[in-house]
Design a protein around this motif. Sequence first.
Motif, PDB file in Angstrom:
ATOM      1  N   THR A 141       0.831  -1.210   0.000  1.00 35.39           N
ATOM      2  CA  THR A 141       0.000   0.000   0.000  1.00 35.39           C
ATOM      3  C   THR A 141       0.864   1.258   0.000  1.00 35.39           C
ATOM      4  O   THR A 141       0.582   2.228  -0.710  1.00 35.39           O
ATOM      5  CB  THR A 141      -0.946   0.003   1.206  1.00 35.39           C
ATOM      6  N   LEU A 167       2.239   1.766  -3.558  1.00 40.15           N
ATOM      7  CA  LEU A 167       1.242   2.242  -4.524  1.00 40.15           C
ATOM      8  C   LEU A 167       0.791   3.661  -4.215  1.00 40.15           C
ATOM      9  O   LEU A 167       0.534   4.450  -5.132  1.00 40.15           O
ATOM     10  CB  LEU A 167       0.060   1.283  -4.550  1.00 40.15           C
ATOM     11  N   ASP A 168       0.699   4.015  -2.945  1.00 38.20           N
ATOM     12  CA  ASP A 168       0.365   5.397  -2.574  1.00 38.20           C
ATOM     13  C   ASP A 168       1.441   6.361  -3.072  1.00 38.20           C
ATOM     14  O   ASP A 168       1.141   7.465  -3.549  1.00 38.20           O
ATOM     15  CB  ASP A 168       0.205   5.527  -1.068  1.00 38.20           C
ATOM     16  N   LEU A 215       3.350   5.916  -5.640  1.00 38.94           N
ATOM     17  CA  LEU A 215       3.232   6.019  -7.094  1.00 38.94           C
ATOM     18  C   LEU A 215       2.126   6.996  -7.492  1.00 38.94           C
ATOM     19  O   LEU A 215       2.256   7.731  -8.472  1.00 38.94           O
ATOM     20  CB  LEU A 215       2.985   4.645  -7.707  1.00 38.94           C
ATOM     21  N   LYS A 216       1.047   7.007  -6.740  1.00 38.95           N
ATOM     22  CA  LYS A 216      -0.027   7.968  -7.023  1.00 38.95           C
ATOM     23  C   LYS A 216       0.446   9.398  -6.863  1.00 38.95           C
ATOM     24  O   LYS A 216      -0.092  10.317  -7.506  1.00 38.95           O
ATOM     25  CB  LYS A 216      -1.210   7.706  -6.087  1.00 38.95           C
ATOM     26  N   ALA A 217       1.439   9.611  -6.016  1.00 39.45           N
ATOM     27  CA  ALA A 217       1.941  10.959  -5.738  1.00 39.45           C
ATOM     28  C   ALA A 217       3.045  11.388  -6.695  1.00 39.45           C
ATOM     29  O   ALA A 217       3.604  12.483  -6.534  1.00 39.45           O
ATOM     30  CB  ALA A 217       2.449  11.028  -4.295  1.00 39.45           C
ATOM     31  N   GLN A 218       3.378  10.572  -7.699  1.00 39.44           N
ATOM     32  CA  GLN A 218       4.457  10.923  -8.623  1.00 39.44           C
ATOM     33  C   GLN A 218       4.106  12.155  -9.457  1.00 39.44           C
ATOM     34  O   GLN A 218       2.970  12.334  -9.883  1.00 39.44           O
ATOM     35  CB  GLN A 218       4.758   9.746  -9.545  1.00 39.44           C
ATOM     36  N   PRO A 246       3.135  11.704 -15.005  1.00 37.61           N
ATOM     37  CA  PRO A 246       2.031  10.777 -15.280  1.00 37.61           C
ATOM     38  C   PRO A 246       2.575   9.441 -15.792  1.00 37.61           C
ATOM     39  O   PRO A 246       3.575   9.408 -16.521  1.00 37.61           O
ATOM     40  CB  PRO A 246       1.212  11.494 -16.349  1.00 37.61           C
ATOM     41  N   ARG A 282       1.579   4.867 -16.205  1.00 36.61           N
ATOM     42  CA  ARG A 282       0.703   3.708 -16.036  1.00 36.61           C
ATOM     43  C   ARG A 282       1.361   2.765 -15.022  1.00 36.61           C
ATOM     44  O   ARG A 282       2.582   2.610 -15.029  1.00 36.61           O
ATOM     45  CB  ARG A 282       0.544   3.003 -17.382  1.00 36.61           C
ATOM     46  N   THR A 283       0.557   2.180 -14.155  1.00 41.02           N
ATOM     47  CA  THR A 283       1.071   1.204 -13.194  1.00 41.02           C
ATOM     48  C   THR A 283       0.417  -0.148 -13.443  1.00 41.02           C
ATOM     49  O   THR A 283      -0.804  -0.238 -13.572  1.00 41.02           O
ATOM     50  CB  THR A 283       0.789   1.637 -11.738  1.00 41.02           C
ATOM     51  N   HIS A 327      -6.582  -0.726  -9.109  1.00 45.99           N
ATOM     52  CA  HIS A 327      -5.319  -0.749  -9.833  1.00 45.99           C
ATOM     53  C   HIS A 327      -5.401  -1.746 -10.987  1.00 45.99           C
ATOM     54  O   HIS A 327      -6.209  -2.673 -10.976  1.00 45.99           O
ATOM     55  CB  HIS A 327      -4.175  -1.153  -8.891  1.00 45.99           C
TER      56      HIS A 327
END
Length: 300
Positions: A19, A22-23, A25-28, A31, A33-34, A52
Amino acid sequence: MSALSTVVVVTWRGREHITACLDALKAQKSPHRTIVVDNASDDGTAELLGGHEVVRLPRNRGYAGGLAAVLHLVDTPYVAWLNDDAVPEPAWLAELESALAKDAGAAAATSSILLADGSTQSVGVALTADGHGKDLVLAGREVFGFCGGAALLRTDVLRAVGGVPASFFCYYEDTDTAWRLRLAGHRVVSVGPARVRHRHGASTRPGSRLFHRWNERNRLLMLLRCAPAGVAATQLARFLAITVLLPLRRNAPRAANFRFGLRAQVLAEVLLRLPAVLVQRCTITTSTKRGRVWQDWAGR
């Protein structure tokens, strides 16, 4: 803005740490794709991945197998490898993308991987005089190889050099890939500002029997695939000689990788794979390039 990169996160029983990954990565800032590859987790990890893009494998294929399983799905210029127990800073991906955009000769960019206490785990990988991959904690711009726990590669180049060695399961898939990139004329750069925090050992157990089995086996397989023939033969013979003589030694090292049973298993697995590995070797490159890469990088 369209995504330049696809970040592949391979997980197995990662409920305790994925978690946070992934959190982050959301804050990168960049832009992207994951794709999360779930290696048949049975600890509740799957329930945490809602929302996801997930590829669930029917069995655990390891880190290398998980990366290889989804490479054909990547439709962006870059593909990132990221451990599920790594937490990248917001600018991590943007820094890696910028480094490759500015350096056309570089096919991979490796991160600054920091441990929980802030100390450095890796800023790249060196090739030792006996063909091991060794994490660097200090490096210049260019390094022999990248640490697969957090790196960015050019997707088309990765495919062109043969992709990810899925049969390695875990460990040395990054150093083997770096070998093949260099044999094809590409470079690897270290990007200091691209930082991640890594919970080292959260997914595997460094020092365990499996850890040493994968490390010893995959180093030999890597050398047989990529290194000069004399180097590969010497290291295989050396491993065999040490193994055969172990029962005769009074003060044999106590480390797990010096246990006769483990080393015998490694030799059996290498010999079983040897015919296929020699075929792979013939498809990788010429002997002249192998010697040049070894001369330039081994023992540096």
